[in-house]
Design a protein around this motif. Structure first.
Motif, PDB file in Angstrom:
ATOM      1  N   SER A 148      -3.444  34.870  -8.564  1.00  0.00           N
ATOM      2  CA  SER A 148      -4.146  36.052  -8.059  1.00  0.00           C
ATOM      3  C   SER A 148      -4.319  37.095  -9.154  1.00  0.00           C
ATOM      4  O   SER A 148      -5.350  37.772  -9.222  1.00  0.00           O
ATOM      5  CB  SER A 148      -3.413  36.641  -6.850  1.00  0.00           C
ATOM      6  OG  SER A 148      -2.108  37.091  -7.181  1.00  0.00           O
ATOM      7  N   LYS A 149      -3.341  37.222 -10.011  1.00  0.00           N
ATOM      8  CA  LYS A 149      -3.449  38.149 -11.149  1.00  0.00           C
ATOM      9  C   LYS A 149      -4.594  37.729 -12.075  1.00  0.00           C
ATOM     10  O   LYS A 149      -5.438  38.551 -12.452  1.00  0.00           O
ATOM     11  CB  LYS A 149      -2.126  38.183 -11.913  1.00  0.00           C
ATOM     12  CG  LYS A 149      -2.185  38.805 -13.309  1.00  0.00           C
ATOM     13  CD  LYS A 149      -0.842  38.709 -14.007  1.00  0.00           C
ATOM     14  CE  LYS A 149      -0.982  38.671 -15.520  1.00  0.00           C
ATOM     15  NZ  LYS A 149      -1.717  39.794 -16.089  1.00  0.00           N
ATOM     16  N   LEU A 150      -4.628  36.448 -12.440  1.00  0.00           N
ATOM     17  CA  LEU A 150      -5.675  35.954 -13.327  1.00  0.00           C
ATOM     18  C   LEU A 150      -7.060  36.115 -12.693  1.00  0.00           C
ATOM     19  O   LEU A 150      -8.025  36.507 -13.365  1.00  0.00           O
ATOM     20  CB  LEU A 150      -5.428  34.481 -13.654  1.00  0.00           C
ATOM     21  CG  LEU A 150      -4.215  34.175 -14.533  1.00  0.00           C
ATOM     22  CD1 LEU A 150      -3.948  32.670 -14.555  1.00  0.00           C
ATOM     23  CD2 LEU A 150      -4.418  34.700 -15.939  1.00  0.00           C
ATOM     24  N   ALA A 151      -7.155  35.827 -11.411  1.00  0.00           N
ATOM     25  CA  ALA A 151      -8.440  35.934 -10.718  1.00  0.00           C
ATOM     26  C   ALA A 151      -8.952  37.364 -10.714  1.00  0.00           C
ATOM     27  O   ALA A 151     -10.149  37.613 -10.938  1.00  0.00           O
ATOM     28  CB  ALA A 151      -8.305  35.411  -9.291  1.00  0.00           C
ATOM     29  N   ARG A 152      -8.068  38.303 -10.484  1.00  0.00           N
ATOM     30  CA  ARG A 152      -8.484  39.706 -10.485  1.00  0.00           C
ATOM     31  C   ARG A 152      -8.930  40.143 -11.876  1.00  0.00           C
ATOM     32  O   ARG A 152      -9.880  40.913 -12.025  1.00  0.00           O
ATOM     33  CB  ARG A 152      -7.339  40.587  -9.983  1.00  0.00           C
ATOM     34  CG  ARG A 152      -7.084  40.479  -8.484  1.00  0.00           C
ATOM     35  CD  ARG A 152      -8.254  41.098  -7.687  1.00  0.00           C
ATOM     36  NE  ARG A 152      -8.423  42.482  -8.076  1.00  0.00           N
ATOM     37  CZ  ARG A 152      -9.603  43.024  -8.423  1.00  0.00           C
ATOM     38  NH1 ARG A 152     -10.711  42.297  -8.414  1.00  0.00           N
ATOM     39  NH2 ARG A 152      -9.671  44.294  -8.776  1.00  0.00           N
ATOM     40  N   GLN A 153      -8.285  39.636 -12.919  1.00  0.00           N
ATOM     41  CA  GLN A 153      -8.716  39.972 -14.273  1.00  0.00           C
ATOM     42  C   GLN A 153     -10.097  39.386 -14.569  1.00  0.00           C
ATOM     43  O   GLN A 153     -10.940  40.053 -15.187  1.00  0.00           O
ATOM     44  CB  GLN A 153      -7.697  39.453 -15.291  1.00  0.00           C
ATOM     45  CG  GLN A 153      -6.411  40.261 -15.340  1.00  0.00           C
ATOM     46  CD  GLN A 153      -5.436  39.725 -16.366  1.00  0.00           C
ATOM     47  OE1 GLN A 153      -4.414  39.154 -16.016  1.00  0.00           O
ATOM     48  NE2 GLN A 153      -5.762  39.890 -17.636  1.00  0.00           N
ATOM     49  N   ILE A 154     -10.327  38.160 -14.137  1.00  0.00           N
ATOM     50  CA  ILE A 154     -11.631  37.533 -14.366  1.00  0.00           C
ATOM     51  C   ILE A 154     -12.730  38.291 -13.628  1.00  0.00           C
ATOM     52  O   ILE A 154     -13.799  38.569 -14.175  1.00  0.00           O
ATOM     53  CB  ILE A 154     -11.594  36.052 -13.942  1.00  0.00           C
ATOM     54  CG1 ILE A 154     -10.694  35.261 -14.899  1.00  0.00           C
ATOM     55  CG2 ILE A 154     -13.003  35.457 -13.915  1.00  0.00           C
ATOM     56  CD1 ILE A 154     -10.390  33.865 -14.442  1.00  0.00           C
ATOM     57  N   THR A 155     -12.472  38.651 -12.373  1.00  0.00           N
ATOM     58  CA  THR A 155     -13.453  39.408 -11.599  1.00  0.00           C
ATOM     59  C   THR A 155     -13.741  40.747 -12.260  1.00  0.00           C
ATOM     60  O   THR A 155     -14.899  41.159 -12.389  1.00  0.00           O
ATOM     61  CB  THR A 155     -12.943  39.628 -10.166  1.00  0.00           C
ATOM     62  OG1 THR A 155     -12.791  38.376  -9.517  1.00  0.00           O
ATOM     63  CG2 THR A 155     -13.895  40.496  -9.366  1.00  0.00           C
ATOM     64  N   SER A 156     -12.693  41.419 -12.686  1.00  0.00           N
ATOM     65  CA  SER A 156     -12.870  42.725 -13.317  1.00  0.00           C
ATOM     66  C   SER A 156     -13.667  42.600 -14.611  1.00  0.00           C
ATOM     67  O   SER A 156     -14.597  43.371 -14.865  1.00  0.00           O
ATOM     68  CB  SER A 156     -11.506  43.362 -13.578  1.00  0.00           C
ATOM     69  OG  SER A 156     -11.642  44.633 -14.177  1.00  0.00           O
ATOM     70  N   ARG A 157     -13.305  41.622 -15.435  1.00  0.00           N
ATOM     71  CA  ARG A 157     -14.012  41.469 -16.708  1.00  0.00           C
ATOM     72  C   ARG A 157     -15.475  41.086 -16.500  1.00  0.00           C
ATOM     73  O   ARG A 157     -16.362  41.484 -17.261  1.00  0.00           O
ATOM     74  CB  ARG A 157     -13.320  40.419 -17.579  1.00  0.00           C
ATOM     75  CG  ARG A 157     -13.877  40.379 -18.998  1.00  0.00           C
ATOM     76  CD  ARG A 157     -13.090  39.466 -19.893  1.00  0.00           C
ATOM     77  NE  ARG A 157     -13.279  38.054 -19.569  1.00  0.00           N
ATOM     78  CZ  ARG A 157     -12.863  37.059 -20.349  1.00  0.00           C
ATOM     79  NH1 ARG A 157     -12.200  37.329 -21.475  1.00  0.00           N
ATOM     80  NH2 ARG A 157     -13.069  35.806 -20.000  1.00  0.00           N
ATOM     81  N   ALA A 158     -15.744  40.308 -15.457  1.00  0.00           N
ATOM     82  CA  ALA A 158     -17.114  39.840 -15.198  1.00  0.00           C
ATOM     83  C   ALA A 158     -18.030  40.955 -14.703  1.00  0.00           C
ATOM     84  O   ALA A 158     -19.231  40.957 -15.028  1.00  0.00           O
ATOM     85  CB  ALA A 158     -17.081  38.703 -14.175  1.00  0.00           C
ATOM     86  N   PHE A 159     -17.491  41.904 -13.944  1.00  0.00           N
ATOM     87  CA  PHE A 159     -18.356  42.874 -13.267  1.00  0.00           C
ATOM     88  C   PHE A 159     -18.128  44.329 -13.672  1.00  0.00           C
ATOM     89  O   PHE A 159     -18.955  45.173 -13.339  1.00  0.00           O
ATOM     90  CB  PHE A 159     -18.188  42.729 -11.751  1.00  0.00           C
ATOM     91  CG  PHE A 159     -18.581  41.370 -11.238  1.00  0.00           C
ATOM     92  CD1 PHE A 159     -19.914  41.004 -11.167  1.00  0.00           C
ATOM     93  CD2 PHE A 159     -17.623  40.447 -10.854  1.00  0.00           C
ATOM     94  CE1 PHE A 159     -20.285  39.752 -10.715  1.00  0.00           C
ATOM     95  CE2 PHE A 159     -17.976  39.196 -10.391  1.00  0.00           C
ATOM     96  CZ  PHE A 159     -19.309  38.839 -10.319  1.00  0.00           C
TER      97      PHE A 159
END
Length: 261
Positions: A148-159
Motif C-alpha cells: 500500500s505504501k508503494l502504491a500510494r507513492q506510484i499514484t502520487s508520482r504519476a499524478f
C-alpha cells in the motif's frame, strides 16, 4: 513527567492524562494534523484536546499512558516534531504546525491527499480506499502494508506534478507504515488485525471497543527499528532467484553484450 512502564488499573485505564473510554473529535477551534495517531491521542485527551501547547512532558506521558512507549522513544518523537514550531528555542508544538508541507507531512500518505490537490491533513476516504485495496487479508502482513505504501507513492508520482519524496521522507514513511504493527500488532511476526487499523484511520479513535488493549510490553526504540526494517525489506520488488546457473548464464551473456556494444 518521566515514565517507564505505567501499571494499568483493573479497568485498563491510564494512571493519568486521558482515557481509553472517553473520546471526542476535534471541534471547530481545535487543531488537528496529518498523523492519525496524534489526532487520536488528542481526541482521547492523552495530549491537549485542543491540539495546542504539546510539550515534551505531554508527549512522554501520552505515549506511555496510551501505548506503553518508553521515555527515550517518546523523547525522540518530540524532538522530531518540535522543529515544526518556527519559534526560536520552542518548548512546544501544535498539531496545526505539523501540517506544513514537506517538513514532516509529505506526499503519498496512506490516508491524506497530497498538498498539491488540497487539504493535506484531513482524512480522505478515496485515498484510504486505494490503500485498503492492498490489504487483502483480515490479518495484515508487512508485505501488505508495504504494498500500500508503494502504491500510494506510484499514484502520487504519476499524478502530482510537485511530487517530492526524499530519503529522509522514506525514513519517516517506514516508521509511519510500521506504526499499526507497533501499536496494535505482533512485533515478532510483523502482523496486525486489519479491522483495528481501519478503525484507527477512519475514526481517529483507539479500537478499544474491538477488543484492543495497550501492550503490556514496553515499546522501545529498538523494537520500532526492527519493525521498520521489516517494512523496508518488504518494499523490495525483487524475489529470490530459483533459476540457478541458467539465470547466471543469462546475466553473463547480457554483460558480454553490453561490453561489445
Amino acid at each position: 513527567m518521566a515514565f517507564g512502564f505505567v501499571a494499568a488499573t483493573p479497568l485498563d485505564l491510564p494512571a493519568s492524562g486521558g482515557s481509553f473510554y472517553t473520546w471526542a473529535p476535534g471541534g471547530p477551534d481545535d487543531f488537528r494534523g496529518p498523523c492519525p495517531m496524534m489526532n487520536t491521542l488528542a481526541n482521547h485527551g492523552f495530549i491537549p484536546h485542543d491540539g495546542r501547547n504539546i510539550t515534551r512532558e505531554a508527549i512522554i506521558s501520552a505515549m506511555g499512558n496510551a501505548l506503553n512507549f518508553d521515555s527515550a522513544l517518546a523523547t525522540i518523537m518530540f524532538d522530531q516534531a518540535i522543529i515544526a514550531n518556527p519559534e526560536p528555542n520552542a518548548t512546544f508544538f501544535t498539531l496545526d504546525q505539523l501540517n506544513v508541507h514537506n517538513l514532516l507531512e509529505h506526499d503519498a500518505s496512506l490516508s491524506r491527499t497530497d498538498a498539491f490537490f488540497g487539504n493535506n491533513h484531513v482524512f480522505n476516504a478515496t485515498v484510504f480506499a486505494e490503500t485498503k485495496s492492498y490489504w487483502t487479508d483480515p490479518l495484515l502482513s508487512a508485505a501488505m502494508l508495504a504494498n500500500s505504501k508503494l502504491a500510494r507513492q506510484i499514484t502520487s508520482r504519476a499524478f502530482n506534478p510537485t511530487y517530492r519524496f526524499t530519503t529522509t521522507t522514506e525514513a519517516f514513511s517506514l516508521g509511519e507504515v510500521a506504526a499499526p504493527i507497533i501499536a496494535f500488532g505482533d512485533l515478532e511476526l510483523g502482523t496486525v488485525q486489519r479491522n483495528l487499523v481501519e478503525f484507527l484511520f477512519e475514526n481517529e479513535r483507539l479500537p478499544v471497543e474491538l477488543g484492543w488493549s495497550r501492550k503490556t510490553e514496553l515499546i522501545t526504540v529498538e523494537k520500532i527499528l526492527r519493525v521498520s526494517e521489516l517494512i523496508r525489506n518488504a518494499t523490495s520488488l525483487f524475489t529470490p532467484s530459483t533459476a540457478g546457473s541458467a539465470e547466471r548464464r543469462w546475466a553473463t551473456r547480457d554483460l558480454h553484450a553490453a561490453l561489445r556494444g
